[in-house]
Design a protein around this motif. Structure first.
Motif, mmCIF file in Angstrom:
data_model
loop_
_atom_site.group_PDB
_atom_site.id
_atom_site.type_symbol
_atom_site.label_atom_id
_atom_site.label_comp_id
_atom_site.label_asym_id
_atom_site.label_seq_id
_atom_site.Cartn_x
_atom_site.Cartn_y
_atom_site.Cartn_z
ATOM 1 N N LEU A 11 0.874 -1.170 0.000
ATOM 2 C CA LEU A 11 0.000 0.000 0.000
ATOM 3 C C LEU A 11 0.915 1.224 0.000
ATOM 4 C CD1 LEU A 11 -2.952 0.958 0.229
ATOM 5 C CD2 LEU A 11 -2.747 0.755 2.709
ATOM 6 N N VAL A 12 0.936 1.971 -1.096
ATOM 7 C CA VAL A 12 1.924 3.051 -1.208
ATOM 8 C C VAL A 12 1.328 4.439 -0.990
ATOM 9 C CG1 VAL A 12 3.534 1.726 -2.620
ATOM 10 C CG2 VAL A 12 1.742 3.068 -3.742
ATOM 11 N N ALA A 13 0.026 4.585 -1.158
ATOM 12 C CA ALA A 13 -0.590 5.891 -0.877
ATOM 13 C C ALA A 13 -2.056 5.673 -0.535
ATOM 14 C CB ALA A 13 -0.463 6.828 -2.083
ATOM 15 N N TYR A 14 -2.573 6.555 0.316
ATOM 16 C CA TYR A 14 -3.984 6.454 0.678
ATOM 17 C C TYR A 14 -4.538 7.850 0.900
ATOM 18 C CZ TYR A 14 -8.224 4.239 2.235
ATOM 19 O OH TYR A 14 -9.517 3.810 2.307
ATOM 20 N N HIS A 15 -5.633 8.133 0.241
ATOM 21 C CA HIS A 15 -6.258 9.455 0.342
ATOM 22 C C HIS A 15 -7.707 9.276 0.785
ATOM 23 C CE1 HIS A 15 -2.780 11.018 -1.863
ATOM 24 N NE2 HIS A 15 -2.906 9.930 -2.609
ATOM 25 N N ALA A 16 -8.091 9.997 1.812
ATOM 26 C CA ALA A 16 -9.441 9.843 2.358
ATOM 27 C C ALA A 16 -10.114 11.198 2.461
ATOM 28 C CB ALA A 16 -9.375 9.188 3.740
ATOM 29 N N VAL A 17 -11.261 11.302 1.827
ATOM 30 C CA VAL A 17 -12.102 12.488 2.023
ATOM 31 C C VAL A 17 -13.366 12.019 2.730
ATOM 32 C CG1 VAL A 17 -13.465 14.279 0.910
ATOM 33 C CG2 VAL A 17 -11.184 13.717 0.032
ATOM 34 N N ASP A 18 -13.546 12.494 3.939
ATOM 35 C CA ASP A 18 -14.680 12.054 4.744
ATOM 36 C C ASP A 18 -15.557 13.246 5.098
ATOM 37 O OD1 ASP A 18 -14.094 9.070 5.498
ATOM 38 O OD2 ASP A 18 -12.191 10.127 5.661
ATOM 39 N N ASP A 19 -16.849 13.013 5.089
ATOM 40 C CA ASP A 19 -17.804 14.031 5.516
ATOM 41 C C ASP A 19 -18.587 13.449 6.684
ATOM 42 O OD1 ASP A 19 -19.962 15.809 5.867
ATOM 43 O OD2 ASP A 19 -19.784 16.469 3.771
ATOM 44 N N CYS A 20 -18.216 13.890 7.874
ATOM 45 C CA CYS A 20 -18.927 13.399 9.062
ATOM 46 C C CYS A 20 -19.770 14.531 9.643
ATOM 47 C CB CYS A 20 -17.947 12.836 10.081
ATOM 48 S SG CYS A 20 -16.707 13.984 10.649
ATOM 49 N N GLY A 21 -20.172 15.464 8.768
ATOM 50 C CA GLY A 21 -20.939 16.599 9.246
ATOM 51 C C GLY A 21 -20.023 17.575 9.954
ATOM 52 N N VAL A 22 -20.587 18.299 10.900
ATOM 53 C CA VAL A 22 -19.811 19.277 11.668
ATOM 54 C C VAL A 22 -18.776 18.531 12.512
ATOM 55 C CG1 VAL A 22 -19.970 21.003 13.517
ATOM 56 C CG2 VAL A 22 -21.714 20.920 11.699
ATOM 57 N N TYR A 36 -1.634 -13.833 13.372
ATOM 58 C CA TYR A 36 -2.721 -12.929 12.990
ATOM 59 C C TYR A 36 -2.092 -11.577 12.707
ATOM 60 C CZ TYR A 36 -7.179 -10.650 12.695
ATOM 61 O OH TYR A 36 -8.256 -9.954 12.217
ATOM 62 N N LEU A 37 -2.111 -11.190 11.429
ATOM 63 C CA LEU A 37 -1.212 -10.126 10.983
ATOM 64 C C LEU A 37 -1.836 -8.739 11.117
ATOM 65 C CD1 LEU A 37 0.297 -11.857 7.825
ATOM 66 C CD2 LEU A 37 1.015 -12.013 10.220
ATOM 67 N N VAL A 38 -1.868 -8.228 12.333
ATOM 68 C CA VAL A 38 -2.256 -6.829 12.535
ATOM 69 C C VAL A 38 -1.128 -5.971 11.970
ATOM 70 C CG1 VAL A 38 -2.782 -5.062 14.241
ATOM 71 C CG2 VAL A 38 -3.531 -7.421 14.620
ATOM 72 N N PRO A 39 -1.419 -5.102 11.018
ATOM 73 C CA PRO A 39 -0.326 -4.339 10.412
ATOM 74 C C PRO A 39 0.262 -3.320 11.393
ATOM 75 C CG PRO A 39 -2.435 -3.583 9.570
ATOM 76 C CD PRO A 39 -2.722 -4.790 10.412
ATOM 77 N N SER A 40 1.517 -2.982 11.144
ATOM 78 C CA SER A 40 2.180 -1.959 11.957
ATOM 79 C C SER A 40 2.396 -0.720 11.096
ATOM 80 C CB SER A 40 3.519 -2.490 12.460
ATOM 81 O OG SER A 40 4.450 -2.523 11.393
ATOM 82 N N ALA A 41 2.930 0.320 11.718
ATOM 83 C CA ALA A 41 3.170 1.571 10.991
ATOM 84 C C ALA A 41 4.055 1.337 9.769
ATOM 85 C CB ALA A 41 3.805 2.593 11.930
ATOM 86 N N ALA A 42 4.929 0.321 9.849
ATOM 87 C CA ALA A 42 5.857 0.092 8.744
ATOM 88 C C ALA A 42 5.144 -0.338 7.464
ATOM 89 C CB ALA A 42 6.877 -0.986 9.146
ATOM 90 N N GLU A 43 3.941 -0.914 7.590
ATOM 91 C CA GLU A 43 3.234 -1.406 6.406
ATOM 92 C C GLU A 43 2.294 -0.372 5.788
ATOM 93 O OE1 GLU A 43 5.194 -4.145 8.175
ATOM 94 O OE2 GLU A 43 3.385 -3.710 9.301
ATOM 95 N N VAL A 44 2.145 0.754 6.457
ATOM 96 C CA VAL A 44 1.082 1.673 6.071
ATOM 97 C C VAL A 44 1.697 3.006 5.655
ATOM 98 C CG1 VAL A 44 -1.036 2.777 6.844
ATOM 99 C CG2 VAL A 44 -0.409 0.551 7.757
ATOM 100 N N PRO A 45 1.254 3.547 4.519
ATOM 101 C CA PRO A 45 1.789 4.850 4.126
ATOM 102 C C PRO A 45 1.179 5.966 4.973
ATOM 103 C CG PRO A 45 0.032 4.221 2.639
ATOM 104 C CD PRO A 45 0.209 3.065 3.602
#
Lengths: 275, 816
Positions: free
Chosen positions: B662-673, B716-725
Motif C-alpha cells: 500500500l503506497v498511498a492512501y487518500h481519504a475524504v470524509d464528511d462526518c458533518g460538523v 494474525y497479521l495486525v499491520p504496523s506503521a511500517a506497512e502503512v503509508p
C-alpha cells in the motif's frame, strides 16, 4: 502468557555458565536476550526447569577486527551489529541483516549468539553466517572448539552445540568490497521471513536461504551452478532444488520454492560485483 | 493547522484541534486499566477451554487442580449450573422464529468451539490459577466440526442437535421482488459476484478483564470490566447472575480499545460475579492474548452473493443480495443483528430503484461472531463498491465515471432509499471530486499507464470507494421494528456548580475516543467558558446512572447531542434567573464568554458563575424556580445520520512474488460538523488501517477441524506503521439536520471505506491479466496464484510476458 514454573540462575562468568549447564544438563536452557525462548515459554511450548541467565556477561559483547576476520561476541545485540562501523566496512551483509530482524525492541535485546544457538530456520542471522562462511566458537568443560557454520545447524532447532557448551563467539571472514544482498520476503516488517536469501559474491558466491527447510541452509545447487559458469537467472532456477520447505498460513511449499527462485535471482543481481 | 492547548477562556472552541485531555495519563502509564486495579486478597480465575471444535463433555475432574498450591476452588459447568438465573444474553432476536441455543458461562454437556470454557479454577495468584488449570482433566468425546458456511447449511453436522438445524434465522428486506426480476430481465449489463468476508479478530490493545469486588457490608458488588457497555452490562448481569440490579455498580475504568469486541456480555464477567458471590472474595480474570483470539467475539464472517442490473449506460436498475452469515457457535449480545445493520446499505450512495436482500444465518463450530468496527456496514459497502468496479469494466467506463452516473444528487436530500431509509444529507459527487483532486488522480493514472507500457514487475493499482454509512444508533422506534430489545437514546446531565465549574455526566462510555475532551468542548462552546472548567463523568453506573454506552459511531451524534441539549436547558434556566436578578426580559440577555449581558447596556452583566451561585443559595429565585443549575436530557434521535466520503488507495503489486504494498492512501470524509478535527483524523487513520488490514493482512483462519490457526499476534497479521503509508485526509462538511450539533459520526468510516478501496486497487493492478476479483486478504501467495492461473489460462497480456523474457535476456547478456 503465563509461563510454567522454573528455577532461575544467573551466571557471573562463562565458566560459571558452563558449570551450571554441566550441573543441570538437558533441564537447563541458557537465557540471553530471551526473544526466542521467553515467547515459547509464555505459550508453554517450552518449559525448561532451569533458566541460566548469561545476559550480564558483558565481556561476551564485542565486535573486533582480527586479521582477515571480524569477531563478534555471542552477547552482542542485533542493534550493535546493525550500527557497527567495523562490520559496516568489512561485513556489511551482517550489519544489514541485523537491522532487518523483528522490530527495534527485539533488536535491542536479541543477541547473535542466541539467534545462532536457537537454530531457527526462519531466522535471518544464521543464513547470513552461512553465506559469509562464518565459524562459531563454543566453550565447554574441556575447553573451546570452533565449528564451521556449515556444520553447525543439524536439525530443526538443533545445533552442533553440546548440552554443556556455551556459544561464545562468531568469526566472520572479512568480505570488504564484496557484492552482497539480503532479500527478506515477509508480509509485515516485524515478521520472520517467509523466504529469505543472503548472498555474497567475492570471486565465489555464497548463497544461503531462510525458511526453506528444517535448518538454515546453503543454496548449494545455486552455488554450484554459478561455479560452473551459469548465469544469474539460470543459477537462480536451482534455488529450491532438492529442498523441502515448510508449509504454513503464509506459504505452501510450492510458493516457497517459487519465492526462493525469484529472490535468489534478485539477490544474485544485486550482489553482482560492480566491476 | 496546529494543535492547541486548552484556551484560557472564551474564544471559539468547537472545531479547534484541542489536545486530548486523556492522553497525558495514557502516555505516562497513569491510566488505570482493570489489570492495574490492586485489590488486596483478590482471587484469580483461569479458564479451562475446549481444544475441540465440537465435543461431548464426558467428564470433568477438577481434583488435580484442587490439590495444587494456592488453589481455592475449581468448578465444572455442571457444578455451577444452579448459579445462573438466565443464559448469557442475546439482545437481538431478529425474528420471532429465530433459533437460539442455550449458552451458559461454562458449558455443561457440549463444547461447541475451540476455546469454549468448560471449567474454572480460582487461586490466590494468576500463576497458581494457570498452573492448576493445566491439572484439570476433561474427558471429551470429539465430534465432527463444521466451519465452512456452505457446509453448515447442509446440516450434515448440526452444532446444536436440540435446534434440529444450523440455520438460526432467515431475514429479508425485499419490498418488490417482481420489480427486481423485471430489472434483471431487461438489463443491458449484469454483475454477478460472490464475495467472502473473512472472519477477523478485533485484537484490541487491551485484552478483556474483569474484577468483581463484593462490598464488605450489604451484599452488593462493584464490577470493574474492560467493557464498552457498563450500563447494558449492569442490566444483563442482574438478569444472568440473579443479583438485584440495585446491588450492582459497574465501572469501566480506562479501557484500551474495543472495536465492538467489548460491546458484549461475556461468560467471564458473569462467572467472576457468581464466584465473588459464592466465595465472598474479590475475583479477577485477565484475558490472555490467545484467549482473546479464541474466546472474544470475532467480526465479519459472511458470504455475499451480489447481483447488479444496469442499463446500457451503466445506470443501476436493481441490486439483489443473498447473504449467508456465520453466527459461530452461539448467539452473543447482538450477533444476529449484524447482517441487518448492513441490509439497508447494499444500494450504496446510488439512486437504485429496485432492491432485494435476503439473509440466512447459520451456526458453525467456531468462535461466535458479533459487532466489529462497522458491523455489517463494511461488508455491505465492500459488496456494492466492488460490484460497481466490475460494472464499470462491463460498461467500459472508468470507476469514477460509473459512480458519477449513479450517485444520488446533492439536491435529492432528504432522500428516501429503496430500502426504506431516509438519508439526511449528502454530496457524494463532491467528496469524489475532492478525493480525486487530493490524490492527483490523472497523474496517478498516467504513471500507471507508463509502468504498464514499460512492463516490469512493479505495477500500480488505483482503487476508489465511495461509501456512506448509517450511524447515530438509533431511533428507538426503528430498533423496535427490527426486534432489538433496547432503545437507542442517550442520556446526559449538565450542572454548573456553585464555583462556576461545570460537571457533565454522560451515558456514553469512551475507550479511546476522547469523549472527555469532545464533550467538554461542546459544553464550553455553548457556555462560552474554557473546556478546562468542564469535567466529564462517565462509565460508572453509580455516577452516571443512565446510558446506552458506546458503539456504532453513536456517541457524538446521540450522546454528544444529549450533552448539547442538556447544556441549552441549563442556559435557559440560568437566563431566567439572570433576567430576574437583572430585572430585564429574558430576550434582552445575550450569553457570550460565560457572561450574560443586557442587550444595549453592555455594562449590565451577570457571569454564569454568579448565576450558579445565586441558584445554589436560592436566596432570590423567581417564583416557582427550583434551586441549582442542573438539567438532563434523554435524547432519542429522530433518524440515523449518514456520513459519507470517497477513499482512494494506491498499491504497488510485484507481479513476480504477488506482494502488494500500500503506497498511498487518500481519504475524504464528511462526518458533518466536526467538534475536534484532530480526533476526526485520528479516527480516520485508525479506521483506514483496520479496513486495509482486512484487505491485505488479517484473517482468523480455521482448519477443517475447527482449530484457529491464527491465534497469536505472530500469525494474525495486525499491520504496523511500517506497512502503512502516511494517510492523506481531507473533509467536506455537510451538516446533519438530525441533531442540534449537525454532527454525523466518524468512528467506523475509515474501516468502511478502506477495504473496498484497497481491493479495488489490487484488482486494478491485476486487470491486465484478465483478473476480476481477488479474495481477502490479498496475501502474496493468493495474488501470485491468481497471476499464475491467469498465465496458465493465457489471459495475461503479451507485453508482460515479453517483458519477462526481456528481463531474462538482459540478465543473460549482462552476465556473459
Amino acid at each position: 502468557m503465563i509461563p510454567a514454573r522454573f528455577d532461575y540462575r544467573r551466571a557471573g562468568s562463562t565458566d560459571e555458565a558452563v558449570g551450571l549447564l554441566t550441573e543441570h544438563g538437558d533441564d537447563a536452557k541458557l537465557l540471553a536476550g530471551g526473544h526466542s525462548l521467553l515467547p515459547l515459554m509464555k505459550l508453554r511450548l517450552a518449559a525448561p526447569a532451569v533458566l541460566i541467565d548469561i545476559g550480564r556477561l558483558s565481556d561476551l559483547s564485542y565486535i573486533r577486527e582480527e586479521g582477515d576476520a571480524v569477531v563478534v561476541g555471542a552477547l552482542t545485540r542485533h542493534r550493535d551489529i546493525e550500527v557497527s562501523d567495523v562490520l559496516g566496512r568489512h561485513v556489511p551483509l551482517l550489519a544489514h541483516v541485523a537491522g532487518q530482524i523483528g522490530d527495534p525492541q527485539v533488536r535491542h535485546r536479541g543477541t547473535i549468539g542466541g539467534s545462532l544457538a536457537h537454530g531457527d530456520p526462519a531466522s535471518d542471522l544464521p543464513a547470513a553466517c552461512l553465506a559469509l562462511g562464518a565459524s562459531i566458537t563454543a566453550v565447554g568443560p574441556t575447553g573451546s572448539r570452533t565449528i564451521a557454520a556449515d556444520d553447525f545447524f543439524t536439525g530443526f532447532l538443533e545445533t552442533a552445540l553440546r548440552p554443556d557448551e556455551v556459544l561464545t563467539e562468531v568469526t566472520l571472514p572479512k568480505a570488504t568490497g564484496a557484492g552482497w544482498s539480503f532479500q527478506k520476503f515477509n508480509r509485515r516488517a516485524q515478521d520472520w521471513a517467509i523466504v529469505g536469501v543472503a548472498a555474497v559474491r567475492n570471486g565465489t558466491a555464497g548463497v544461503a536461504l531462510v525458511n526453506m527447510g528444517s535448518t538454515p541452509l546453503r543454496a548449494r545447487a545455486v552455488e554450484e551452478a554459478l561455479a560452473s559458469g551459469a548465469g544469474d537467472a539460470e543459477a537462480a532456477d536451482h534455488a529450491a532444488d532438492g529442498l523441502e520447505p515448510p508449509e504454513d498460513l503464509n506459504a505452501s511449499a510450492e510458493y516457497r520454492r517459487h519465492l526462493a527462485r525469484v529472490l535468489v535471482r534478485r539477490a544474485l543481481q544485486e550482489a553482482r560485483p560492480s566491476t | 493547522m496546529t494543535t492547541v492547548e486548552a484556551s484560557a477562556g472564551g474564544g471559539p472552541v468547537l472545531g479547534t484541534r484541542l489536545r486530548r485531555r486523556e492522553d497525558g495519563a495514557l502516555l505516562t502509564g497513569e491510566s488505570r486499566f482493570v489489570a492495574d486495579l490492586a485489590v488486596p486478597g483478590a482471587l484469580h480465575l483461569a479458564l479451562v477451554r475446549s481444544p475441540h471444535a465440537l465435543a461431548r463433555i464426558v467428564d470433568v475432574d477438577v481434583s488435580g487442580a484442587l490439590a495444587m498450591p494456592g488453589v481455592v476452588a475449581a468448578f465444572s459447568g455442571a457444578d455451577l449450573r444452579d448459579e445462573w438465573a438466565g443464559p448469557l444474553p442475546c439482545g437481538w432476536p431478529v425474528t420471532a422464529e429465530m433459533k437460539q441455543p442455550a449458552h451458559l458461562p461454562l458449558a455443561v454437556e457440549r463444547a461447541c468451539y475451540v476455546g469454549d470454557a468448560v471449567a474454572v479454577v480460582v487461586a490466590t495468584s494468576e500463576y497458581a490459577a494457570h498452573d492448576a488449570a493445566d491439572a484439570v482433566t476433561v474427558t471429551y468425546e470429539p465430534l465432527p466440526a463444521v466451519v465452512d458456511l456452505e457446509q453448515a447449511l447442509t446440516d450434515e453436522v448440526v452444532v446444536h442437535p436440540e435446534l434440529g438445524t444450523n440455520v438460526a434465522y432467515t431475514w429479508e428486506l425485499a419490498p418488490d421482488d417482481a420489480a427486481v426480476d423485471a430489472a434483471f430481465a431487461s438489463a443491458a449489463h449484469v454483475v454477478d459476484a460472490r464475495y467472502v468476508q473473512q472472519r477477523l479478530i478485533p485484537a484490541a490493545m487491551e485484552p478483556r478483564g474483569v474484577l468483581v469486588v463484593p462490598e464488605p457490608f450489604g451484599g452488593s458488588f462493584t464490577v470493574y470490566s474492560a467493557t464498552q457497555i457498563p450500563h447494558i452490562l449492569r442490566v444483563m448481569l442482574a438478569l444472568t447472575a440473579g443479583v438485584p440490579e440495585t446491588d450492582l455498580r459497574v465501572v469501566a475504568p480506562a479501557v484500551g480499545g474495543g472495536f465492538g469486541s467489548k460491546l458484549n456480555v461475556y461468560a467471564e464477567e458473569v462467572l467472576a460475579l457468581a464466584l465473588a458471590r459464592r466465595l465472598r472474595r474479590p475475583v479477577r480474570w485477565i484475558e490472555e492474548r490467545t484467549e482473546n483470539a479464541q474466546a472474544t467475539i470475532q467480526g465479519r464472517g459472511q458470504i455475499q452473493h451480489v447481483e447488479l442490473a444496469a442499463d446500457a449506460e451503466g445506470k443501476v436498475t436493481a441490486v439483489r443480495v443473498r447473504l449467508t452469515a456465520d453466527m459461530g457457535a452461539y448467539l452473543q449480545l447482538v450477533t444476529p443483528g449484524i447482517p441487518l445493520l448492513g441490509a439497508f446499505l447494499y444500494s450504496g450512495v446510488y439512486d437504485v430503484p429496485a432492491y432485494s436482500f435476503r439473509c440466512t444465518s447459520v451456526f458453525t463450530t467456531a468462535t461466535p461472531t458479533d459487532a466489529y468496527r462497522g458491523a455489517g456496514r463494511p461488508e455491505a459497502t465492500y459488496a456494492i463498491e466492488r460490484a460497481m468496479d466490475t460494472l464499470a469494466r462491463r460498461v467500459g467506463v472508468a470507476p469514477e465515471e460509473i459512480r458519477r452516473r449513479n450517485f444520488i444528487g446533492p439536491d435529492a436530500f432528504p432522500y428516501t432509499s429503496v430500502a426504506g431509509l431516509v438519508y439526511d444529507s449528502g454530496n457524494y459527487a463532491g467528496a469524489l471530486d475532492r478525493c480525486l483532486a487530493l490524490a492527483g488522480y490523472d497523474a496517478l493514472r498516467a504513471e500507471q499507464q507508463r509502468r504498464r507500457a514499460a512492463g516490469g514487475t512493479r505495477q500500480l493499482g488505483i482503487g476508489i470507494s465511495s461509501y456512506f454509512e448509517m450511524c447515530g444508533l438509533a431511533p428507538s422506534r426503528v430498533l423496535a421494528s427490527l426486534n432489538y430489545t433496547a432503545g437507542g437514546w442517550e442520556a446526559a446531565s449538565v450542572r454548573i456548580l456553585p464555583t462556576g465549574k461545570v460537571e457533565v455526566v454522560t451515558g456514553t462510555s469512551p475507550h479511546g475516543q476522547g469523549h472527555e475532551t469532545s464533550w467538554a468542548m461542546i459544553v464550553a462552546d455553548r457556555l462560552g467558558i474554557s473546556p478546562d472548567d468542564v469535567d466529564v463523568i462517565h462509565s460508572d453506573t453509580a455516577r452516571a446512572p443512565y446510558g446506552l454506552d458506546t458503539y456504532g459511531s453513536r456517541s457524538l451524534a446521540v450522546g454528544g447531542t444529549a450533552v448539547a441539549m442538556a447544556t441549552d436547558r441549563v442556559v435557559d434556566k440560568a437566563r431566567r434567573l439572570a433576567a430576574h436578578q437583572l430585572e430585564v426580559a429574558e430576550e434582552d440577555l445575550e450569553l457570550a464568554g460565560g457572561v450574560f449581558a443586557v442587550r444595549g447596556s453592555p455594562d449590565r452583566t451577570m457571569a454564569l458563575a454568579a448565576v450558579a451561585f445565586e441558584a445554589f443559595t436560592a436566596h432570590d429565585l423567581p417564583d416557582g424556580m427550583e434551586p441549582n443549575l442542573e438539567a438532563s436530557c434523554h435524547f432519542d434521535p429522530p433518524n440515523f445520520t449518514f456520513p459519507f466520503g470517497t477513499h482512494l488507495a494506491v498499491v504497488e503489486l510485484d507481479t513476480d512474488t504477488g506482494k502488494v504494498s500500500l503506497v498511498a492512501y487518500h481519504a475524504v470524509d464528511d462526518c458533518g460538523v466536526q467538534v475536534n478535527p484532530m480526533i476526526v483524523e485520528g479516527q480516520v487513520h485508525g479506521g483506514v488501517v483496520q479496513g486495509a488490514a482486512q484487505a491485505l493482512w488479517e484473517e482468523a483462519a480455521y482448519d477443517t477441524e475447527g482449530n484457529l490457526l491464527s491465534a497469536t499476534l505472530m500469525d494474525y497479521l495486525v499491520p504496523s506503521a511500517a506497512e502503512v503509508p502516511s494517510i492523506t485526509t481531507a473533509s467536506t462538511v455537510t451538516p446533519s439536520p438530525t441533531n442540534v450539533l449537525g454532527v454525523k459520526g466518524v468512528g467506523e468510516a475509515g474501516t468502511i471505506g478502506a477495504a473496498p478501496a484497497v481491493i479495488n486497487a489490487v484488482v486494478d493492478a491485476l486487470s491486465p491479466f484478465g483478473i476480476e476479483d481477488i479474495a481477502m486478504p490479498a496475501s502474496p501467495q493468493r495474488v501470485w496464484r491468481a497471476i499464475e492461473d491467469a498465465r496458465r489460462r493465457g489471459t495475461h497480456p503479451t507485453s508482460t510476458a515479453a517483458t519477462d523474457d526481456t528481463t531474462t535476456q538482459a540478465t543473460s547478456t549482462k552476465e556473459t
